[in-house]
Design a protein around this motif. Sequence first.
Motif, PDB file in Angstrom:
ATOM      1  N   ALA A 156       0.875  -1.080  -0.031  1.00  0.00           N
ATOM      2  CA  ALA A 156       0.064   0.020  -0.076  1.00  0.00           C
ATOM      3  C   ALA A 156       0.977   1.136   0.106  1.00  0.00           C
ATOM      4  O   ALA A 156       0.583   2.195  -0.656  1.00  0.00           O
ATOM      5  N   ARG A 157       2.138   1.174   0.921  1.00  0.00           N
ATOM      6  CA  ARG A 157       2.855   2.471   0.710  1.00  0.00           C
ATOM      7  C   ARG A 157       3.680   2.684  -0.496  1.00  0.00           C
ATOM      8  O   ARG A 157       3.765   4.123  -0.987  1.00  0.00           O
ATOM      9  N   ILE A 158       3.767   1.716  -1.265  1.00  0.00           N
ATOM     10  CA  ILE A 158       4.334   2.081  -2.650  1.00  0.00           C
ATOM     11  C   ILE A 158       3.371   2.505  -3.395  1.00  0.00           C
ATOM     12  O   ILE A 158       3.863   3.515  -4.262  1.00  0.00           O
ATOM     13  N   GLU A 159       2.192   2.134  -3.423  1.00  0.00           N
ATOM     14  CA  GLU A 159       1.271   2.899  -4.142  1.00  0.00           C
ATOM     15  C   GLU A 159       0.986   4.238  -3.876  1.00  0.00           C
ATOM     16  O   GLU A 159       0.760   4.881  -4.517  1.00  0.00           O
ATOM     17  N   GLY A 160       0.837   4.391  -2.526  1.00  0.00           N
ATOM     18  CA  GLY A 160       0.694   5.824  -2.012  1.00  0.00           C
ATOM     19  C   GLY A 160       1.713   6.775  -2.362  1.00  0.00           C
ATOM     20  O   GLY A 160       1.433   7.871  -2.574  1.00  0.00           O
ATOM     21  N   LEU A 161       2.832   6.384  -2.272  1.00  0.00           N
ATOM     22  CA  LEU A 161       4.100   7.309  -2.581  1.00  0.00           C
ATOM     23  C   LEU A 161       4.393   7.366  -4.119  1.00  0.00           C
ATOM     24  O   LEU A 161       4.635   8.556  -4.317  1.00  0.00           O
ATOM     25  N   SER A 162       4.166   6.472  -4.964  1.00  0.00           N
ATOM     26  CA  SER A 162       4.296   6.412  -6.245  1.00  0.00           C
ATOM     27  C   SER A 162       3.180   7.218  -7.140  1.00  0.00           C
ATOM     28  O   SER A 162       3.400   7.670  -7.993  1.00  0.00           O
ATOM     29  N   GLY A 163       1.999   6.991  -6.380  1.00  0.00           N
ATOM     30  CA  GLY A 163       0.831   7.317  -6.986  1.00  0.00           C
ATOM     31  C   GLY A 163       0.293   6.519  -8.131  1.00  0.00           C
ATOM     32  O   GLY A 163      -0.550   6.831  -9.061  1.00  0.00           O
ATOM     33  N   GLN A 164       0.881   5.252  -8.082  1.00  0.00           N
ATOM     34  CA  GLN A 164       0.854   4.331  -9.280  1.00  0.00           C
ATOM     35  C   GLN A 164       0.300   3.032  -8.617  1.00  0.00           C
ATOM     36  O   GLN A 164       0.486   2.763  -7.458  1.00  0.00           O
ATOM     37  N   PRO A 165      -0.922   2.414  -9.188  1.00  0.00           N
ATOM     38  CA  PRO A 165      -1.185   0.867  -8.836  1.00  0.00           C
ATOM     39  C   PRO A 165      -0.167   0.056  -8.888  1.00  0.00           C
ATOM     40  O   PRO A 165       0.608  -0.096  -9.647  1.00  0.00           O
ATOM     41  N   THR A 166      -0.265  -0.656  -7.653  1.00  0.00           N
ATOM     42  CA  THR A 166       0.798  -1.938  -7.329  1.00  0.00           C
ATOM     43  C   THR A 166       0.481  -3.255  -8.084  1.00  0.00           C
ATOM     44  O   THR A 166      -0.661  -3.356  -8.345  1.00  0.00           O
TER      45      THR A 166
END
Length: 223
Positions: free
Chosen positions: A189-199
């Motif tokens: 979830a944090r990868i998605e939140g920081l990147s603004g891209q769906p994981t």
Amino acid sequence: MSQLIDKSIPSRSTDGRLARGDATRDRVLDAAERCFAATGFAAATIRQIAREADVTLGVIGFHGGSKEELFATVLARRTETLNALRTEALAALKARGEVTIRDLVDAYLTPYLEIASRGDPQWRAYAQLIARIVSDDQYYDKVRDLYDPVARAYIAEIKKLRPKAGAEALATVLTLTVSSMLSIVASRARIEGLSGQPTSDSPLAYRAILVEFCAGGIEAALA
């Protein structure tokens, strides 16, 4: 005239009872795994596990024993699978000949990533449970015999490549590698939140970057 019956051969009714017993045990272990993952070992109760499995308290005791025994069984059934895959991968590397740190990291991480990417919710629950355990020292005594033997085998191979590395440094880099793996599997979830891209739904999609990150970290730390 009476017929002789070979009692060593289970009857169909016995086979059926055995199959139902195995299915019930699996349901109990699956429910316990989900409860331990959701609330932690201390907060989960036998009553909660029984409700989750839709069985009586007596069935939990019959198939799982005490809460401590149930916890150990839940962990052991997953560890057996992982240990076998990691041991096979290490044996294949050593049989091949020259081995690099990246090879060792890949062999250690990939079996878990592959299993976690199958979409089995129980393995996801296990990942969440292990993420809880590794962050709390009180659980180490419960899991050291399950995980440490294979981990030490990998550490020994890294030691061959970096003979001047100390025991604490070697243990540290493997521990950090495991933490990175668990983080990717348990939540992105944090990868998605920081990147603004769906994981990706598949942890295996992060294999390349995870292996390079961990191998590069080990190389630098032990240089």
